[in-house]
Design an enzyme around this catalytic site. Structure first.
Site, PDB file in Angstrom:
ATOM      1  N   HIS A  79       0.850  -1.187   0.000  1.00  0.00           N
ATOM      2  CA  HIS A  79       0.000   0.000   0.000  1.00  0.00           C
ATOM      3  C   HIS A  79       0.888   1.241   0.000  1.00  0.00           C
ATOM      4  O   HIS A  79       2.080   1.173   0.327  1.00  0.00           O
ATOM      5  CB  HIS A  79      -0.929  -0.011   1.208  1.00  0.00           C
ATOM      6  CG  HIS A  79      -2.041  -0.995   1.072  1.00  0.00           C
ATOM      7  ND1 HIS A  79      -2.677  -1.551   2.149  1.00  0.00           N
ATOM      8  CD2 HIS A  79      -2.634  -1.524  -0.034  1.00  0.00           C
ATOM      9  CE1 HIS A  79      -3.611  -2.377   1.723  1.00  0.00           C
ATOM     10  NE2 HIS A  79      -3.599  -2.378   0.407  1.00  0.00           N
ATOM     11  N   GLY A 111       1.017  -2.580 -10.044  1.00  0.00           N
ATOM     12  CA  GLY A 111       1.584  -1.528 -10.872  1.00  0.00           C
ATOM     13  C   GLY A 111       2.717  -0.709 -10.302  1.00  0.00           C
ATOM     14  O   GLY A 111       3.877  -0.841 -10.705  1.00  0.00           O
ATOM     15  N   THR A 112       2.417   0.164  -9.358  1.00  0.00           N
ATOM     16  CA  THR A 112       3.422   1.083  -8.822  1.00  0.00           C
ATOM     17  C   THR A 112       4.492   0.343  -8.031  1.00  0.00           C
ATOM     18  O   THR A 112       5.689   0.636  -8.167  1.00  0.00           O
ATOM     19  CB  THR A 112       2.748   2.146  -7.928  1.00  0.00           C
ATOM     20  OG1 THR A 112       1.677   2.744  -8.649  1.00  0.00           O
ATOM     21  CG2 THR A 112       3.728   3.213  -7.508  1.00  0.00           C
ATOM     22  N   THR A 113       4.093  -0.632  -7.236  1.00  0.00           N
ATOM     23  CA  THR A 113       5.062  -1.391  -6.439  1.00  0.00           C
ATOM     24  C   THR A 113       6.036  -2.122  -7.354  1.00  0.00           C
ATOM     25  O   THR A 113       7.253  -2.082  -7.138  1.00  0.00           O
ATOM     26  CB  THR A 113       4.343  -2.385  -5.507  1.00  0.00           C
ATOM     27  OG1 THR A 113       3.426  -1.670  -4.678  1.00  0.00           O
ATOM     28  CG2 THR A 113       5.322  -3.149  -4.642  1.00  0.00           C
ATOM     29  N   SER A 166      -2.391  -1.488 -11.161  1.00  0.00           N
ATOM     30  CA  SER A 166      -2.366  -0.960  -9.806  1.00  0.00           C
ATOM     31  C   SER A 166      -3.433  -1.672  -8.978  1.00  0.00           C
ATOM     32  O   SER A 166      -4.494  -2.027  -9.511  1.00  0.00           O
ATOM     33  CB  SER A 166      -2.640   0.545  -9.860  1.00  0.00           C
ATOM     34  OG  SER A 166      -2.780   1.068  -8.573  1.00  0.00           O
ATOM     35  N   GLY A 167      -3.181  -1.866  -7.682  1.00  0.00           N
ATOM     36  CA  GLY A 167      -4.125  -2.571  -6.808  1.00  0.00           C
ATOM     37  C   GLY A 167      -5.555  -2.080  -6.908  1.00  0.00           C
ATOM     38  O   GLY A 167      -6.467  -2.867  -7.185  1.00  0.00           O
ATOM     39  N   ASP A 196      -4.866  -6.232  -7.495  1.00  0.00           N
ATOM     40  CA  ASP A 196      -5.036  -7.226  -6.422  1.00  0.00           C
ATOM     41  C   ASP A 196      -5.855  -8.410  -6.931  1.00  0.00           C
ATOM     42  O   ASP A 196      -5.542  -9.570  -6.635  1.00  0.00           O
ATOM     43  CB  ASP A 196      -5.734  -6.606  -5.207  1.00  0.00           C
ATOM     44  CG  ASP A 196      -4.892  -5.540  -4.516  1.00  0.00           C
ATOM     45  OD1 ASP A 196      -3.657  -5.548  -4.677  1.00  0.00           O
ATOM     46  OD2 ASP A 196      -5.481  -4.699  -3.812  1.00  0.00           O
ATOM     47  N   ASP A 202      -1.259  -1.627   4.714  1.00  0.00           N
ATOM     48  CA  ASP A 202      -1.285  -0.564   5.711  1.00  0.00           C
ATOM     49  C   ASP A 202      -2.370  -0.862   6.735  1.00  0.00           C
ATOM     50  O   ASP A 202      -3.557  -0.793   6.424  1.00  0.00           O
ATOM     51  CB  ASP A 202      -1.549   0.773   5.025  1.00  0.00           C
ATOM     52  CG  ASP A 202      -1.390   1.961   5.946  1.00  0.00           C
ATOM     53  OD1 ASP A 202      -1.434   1.773   7.185  1.00  0.00           O
ATOM     54  OD2 ASP A 202      -1.223   3.079   5.440  1.00  0.00           O
ATOM     55  N   HIS A 207     -10.115   0.038  -1.897  1.00  0.00           N
ATOM     56  CA  HIS A 207     -10.340  -1.313  -2.416  1.00  0.00           C
ATOM     57  C   HIS A 207     -10.169  -2.362  -1.312  1.00  0.00           C
ATOM     58  O   HIS A 207      -9.696  -3.464  -1.556  1.00  0.00           O
ATOM     59  CB  HIS A 207      -9.408  -1.584  -3.602  1.00  0.00           C
ATOM     60  CG  HIS A 207      -7.948  -1.483  -3.258  1.00  0.00           C
ATOM     61  ND1 HIS A 207      -7.365  -0.347  -2.774  1.00  0.00           N
ATOM     62  CD2 HIS A 207      -6.966  -2.400  -3.338  1.00  0.00           C
ATOM     63  CE1 HIS A 207      -6.077  -0.573  -2.555  1.00  0.00           C
ATOM     64  NE2 HIS A 207      -5.814  -1.808  -2.884  1.00  0.00           N
ATOM     65  N   ASP A 244     -11.213  -5.851  -2.051  1.00  0.00           N
ATOM     66  CA  ASP A 244     -10.272  -6.607  -2.889  1.00  0.00           C
ATOM     67  C   ASP A 244      -9.093  -7.112  -2.064  1.00  0.00           C
ATOM     68  O   ASP A 244      -8.618  -8.229  -2.261  1.00  0.00           O
ATOM     69  CB  ASP A 244      -9.741  -5.730  -4.028  1.00  0.00           C
ATOM     70  CG  ASP A 244     -10.817  -5.250  -4.970  1.00  0.00           C
ATOM     71  OD1 ASP A 244     -11.930  -5.834  -4.960  1.00  0.00           O
ATOM     72  OD2 ASP A 244     -10.560  -4.292  -5.720  1.00  0.00           O
ATOM     73  N   ARG A 285      -7.843 -13.708   1.636  1.00  0.00           N
ATOM     74  CA  ARG A 285      -8.636 -14.928   1.793  1.00  0.00           C
ATOM     75  C   ARG A 285      -8.209 -15.985   0.779  1.00  0.00           C
ATOM     76  O   ARG A 285      -8.003 -17.150   1.128  1.00  0.00           O
ATOM     77  CB  ARG A 285     -10.129 -14.614   1.623  1.00  0.00           C
ATOM     78  CG  ARG A 285     -11.025 -15.837   1.830  1.00  0.00           C
ATOM     79  CD  ARG A 285     -12.497 -15.509   1.583  1.00  0.00           C
ATOM     80  NE  ARG A 285     -12.760 -15.077   0.229  1.00  0.00           N
ATOM     81  CZ  ARG A 285     -12.875 -15.911  -0.820  1.00  0.00           C
ATOM     82  NH1 ARG A 285     -12.745 -17.203  -0.650  1.00  0.00           N
ATOM     83  NH2 ARG A 285     -13.121 -15.442  -2.013  1.00  0.00           N
TER      84      ARG A 285
END
Length: 163
Positions: free
Chosen positions: A28, A55-57, A74-75, A80, A100, A107, A110, A116
Site C-alpha cells: 500500500h 503496478g506502482t510497487t 495498480s491494486g 489485487d 497498511d 479497495h 479486494d 482470503r
C-alpha cells in the site's frame, strides 16, 4: 511429505512448487518505501526467483532495485484481483504484501479477497518485514515444495450433509 499420507480434511491435492518461486510483491502507498527497503536488502534472495507486482510497487522494485518484475495493474484498478486470479491458477507461489494496517483503502474488499484466496490456496504470505525476512530466508525457498491444497467444497458438502 505427500498429500496421500495426509488426512483428506487437511489436503485433497498437492501443488508442486519449483525451487525458483513466483513471488508476488504488493505494498500500500504508506508501506511502499518499507517494501522497497526490504527488497533492496533482500535483492540477492529475490534475484533467484520470478517477481510479480502490482503496478506502482512493481515499477518501484524494478527501477530502484534493478530486478525484473512482471507488473499487473495498480491494486485499486484491479491488480489485487489479477494477483488473486494468478494464485487460483497456481501461477503465484509466495506473496509478500505490506498492507497498511492504519489506513482504510478504497479497495479494502479486494485486499480482503486477496488475503482470503491466499489462505484458501495455502500460499505462504508475509505482511511485515519480520515475517518477510523469515520467509525469504527459509531453506524451503530454494527447494521443491509440495503445497497442500484443501478441497473446501468437500468440507461444505459434509457440513450440509450433516444437517
Amino acid at each position: 511429505m505427500s498429500a496421500k499420507k495426509m488426512h483428506p480434511s487437511i489436503a485433497d491435492s498437492i501443488q508442486p512448487m519449483k525451487p525458483k518461486k513466483n513471488i508476488a510483491l504488493i505494498a500500500h502507498d504508506h508501506r511502499k518505501m518499507d517494501l522497497l527497503d526490504w527488497a533492496e536488502y533482500n535483492s540477492e534472495h529475490l534475484s533467484s526467483h520470478n517477481l510479480f507486482g502490482t503496478g506502482t510497487t512493481g515499477k518501484l522494485v524494478s527501477d530502484k532495485v534493478g530486478l525484473p518484475v512482471f507488473r499487473f495493474k495498480s491494486g485499486p484498478l484491479g491488480g489485487d484481483l489479477q494477483i488473486g486470479t494468478a494464485i487460483v491458477q497456481n501461477e503465484i507461489d509466495v506473496m509478500i504484501f505490506f498492507w497498511d494496517p492504519l489506513q482504510a483503502q478504497p479497495h479494502d474488499v479486494d485486499v480482503k479477497a486477496l488475503q482470503r484466496i491466499s489462505i484458501v490456496y495455502n500460499i505462504p504470505m508475509a505482511c511485515n518485514r519480520s515475517s518477510a525476512d523469515f520467509l525469504i530466508t527459509s531453506p524451503l525457498m530454494k527447494e521443491k515444495y509440495d503445497r497442500f491444497i484443501v478441497d473446501y467444497s468437500q468440507r461444505f458438502k459434509k457440513d450440509f450433509d450433516a444437517e
